[in-house]
Design an enzyme around this catalytic site. Structure first.
Site, PDB file in Angstrom:
ATOM      1  N   CYS A  83      -4.050  23.494 -19.198  1.00  0.00           N
ATOM      2  CA  CYS A  83      -3.199  24.322 -18.351  1.00  0.00           C
ATOM      3  C   CYS A  83      -1.913  24.591 -19.133  1.00  0.00           C
ATOM      4  O   CYS A  83      -1.156  23.653 -19.408  1.00  0.00           O
ATOM      5  CB  CYS A  83      -2.902  23.559 -17.058  1.00  0.00           C
ATOM      6  SG  CYS A  83      -1.745  24.386 -15.965  1.00  0.00           S
ATOM      7  N   CYS A 192      -2.732  31.745 -20.291  1.00  0.00           N
ATOM      8  CA  CYS A 192      -3.051  30.950 -19.093  1.00  0.00           C
ATOM      9  C   CYS A 192      -4.558  30.770 -19.129  1.00  0.00           C
ATOM     10  O   CYS A 192      -5.289  31.728 -19.399  1.00  0.00           O
ATOM     11  CB  CYS A 192      -2.626  31.701 -17.829  1.00  0.00           C
ATOM     12  SG  CYS A 192      -3.321  31.022 -16.304  1.00  0.00           S
TER      13      CYS A 192
HETATM   14  N1  DGL Z   1      -4.396  27.750 -15.691  1.00  0.00           N
HETATM   15  C1  DGL Z   1      -3.024  27.468 -15.752  1.00  0.00           C
HETATM   16  C2  DGL Z   1      -2.352  27.891 -17.023  1.00  0.00           C
HETATM   17  O1  DGL Z   1      -2.993  27.822 -18.054  1.00  0.00           O
HETATM   18  C3  DGL Z   1      -2.192  27.505 -14.502  1.00  0.00           C
HETATM   19  C4  DGL Z   1      -2.221  28.707 -13.669  1.00  0.00           C
HETATM   20  C5  DGL Z   1      -1.528  28.516 -12.358  1.00  0.00           C
HETATM   21  O2  DGL Z   1      -1.905  27.623 -11.610  1.00  0.00           O
HETATM   22  O3  DGL Z   1      -0.604  29.296 -12.081  1.00  0.00           O
HETATM   23  O4  DGL Z   1      -1.206  28.265 -17.054  1.00  0.00           O
END
Ligand code: DGL
Length: 264
Positions: A83, A192
């Site tokens: 993440c 993301c």
């Molecule tokens: N998948 C996550 C990232 O790589 C988080 C996205 C989120 O929950 O806003 O930033």
């Protein structure tokens, strides 16, 4: 590879934990499994609290801290923060708290994008938390480039969480976000881990000339290096266990389909 969903099972020290605010980190898990199919993975998605990217840094730190504390208590051999948002604000806290533990955090794949397109326009699409973070500022400073565009996309994560990564709704969402960049971007960094699942929709808007970069493969390679250096590679049989804070059959179905479907 064997997959299990939603069964709360005791985890042994053979497992690599992979965490995200929801299902997005599965784009990183796929790269890990491709590179190291003999490993055992516990994927935890905090979909009940997604999205993280529009919350405050303090909230993201506290949610990440709680998730990691629970996983550490069950015994794991390494942690992959799949993440970008959690890495941006919480990775220092995690490394301070667990100094001897293997912790790998994904970050936007800016370096390969800048190397490939040193002069022409490169975009970084990411969550608001990632885009305003100090970590990204340092990454940009370390990879100087004359024309980097920051592209926030709040709302995209929710569509992926709803199983709408490749849908008319995603096209409608992305049109105003990426429309102004049609024909203007040589490279787009997907900063993301949810965004790679929207690749088909992104291509419908930007066309095929913009090269997409994401950090999944690099994160998998770094994880392999760290495990190998520590003599902690596992020799199978490999498996993936999915757990999610929503604990709902729909979310497990979505995890399985994101794991298997071709999204390119
Ligand atoms: N998948 C996550 C990232 O790589 C988080 C996205 C989120 O929950 O806003 O930033």
């Amino acid at each position: 590879m064997k997959q299990k969903c939603g069964e709360k099972m005791a985890v042994s020290a053979d497992y690599i934990a992979v965490i995200d605010s929801g299902v997005g980190g599965i784009s990183v898990l796929r790269e890990l499994v491709r590179l190291m199919p003999k490993e055992r993975y516990l994927y935890f998605g905090d979909s009940a609290n997604a999205p993280y990217g529009t919350k405050s840094a303090e909230e993201v730190i506290s949610m990440t801290d709680a998730t990691v504390k629970r996983l550490m208590a069950r015994g794991i051999k390494a942690l992959v923060v799949a993440c970008n948002t959690a890495t941006a604000v919480a990775i220092h806290m995690l490394r301070e708290k667990y100094p001897d533990f293997i912790i790998i955090g994904i970050e936007p794949a800016l370096k390969p994008a800048v190397n490939r397109f040193p002069q022409s326009t490169v975009g970084i699409m990411a969550t608001p938390v990632t885009l305003r973070g100090e970590k990204l500022k340092r990454l940009i400073a370390a990879n100087p480039h004359p024309d980097i565009r920051l592209i926030p996309a709040p709302g995209l994560v929710e569509l992926v969480e709803a199983g709408l990564a490749n849908s008319p709704q995603m096209d409608a969402f992305l049109t105003p976000v990426l429309g102004p960049f049609v024909g203007k971007l040589d490279g787009l960094v997907l900063g993301c881990t949810h965004y790679p699942f929207a690749t088909a929709a992104i291509r419908r808007i930007l066309g095929n000339t913009t090269v997409l970069f994401d950090g999944g493969e690099g994160t998998a390679r770094q994880t392999q290096r760290r495990l190998s250096d520590a003599g902690l590679l596992y020799d199978g049989p490999g498996c993936v266990v999915f757990e999610n804070s929503l604990d709902d059959p729909h979310i497990y179905k979505l995890c399985e389909s994101l794991m298997e479907e071709n999204y390119g």
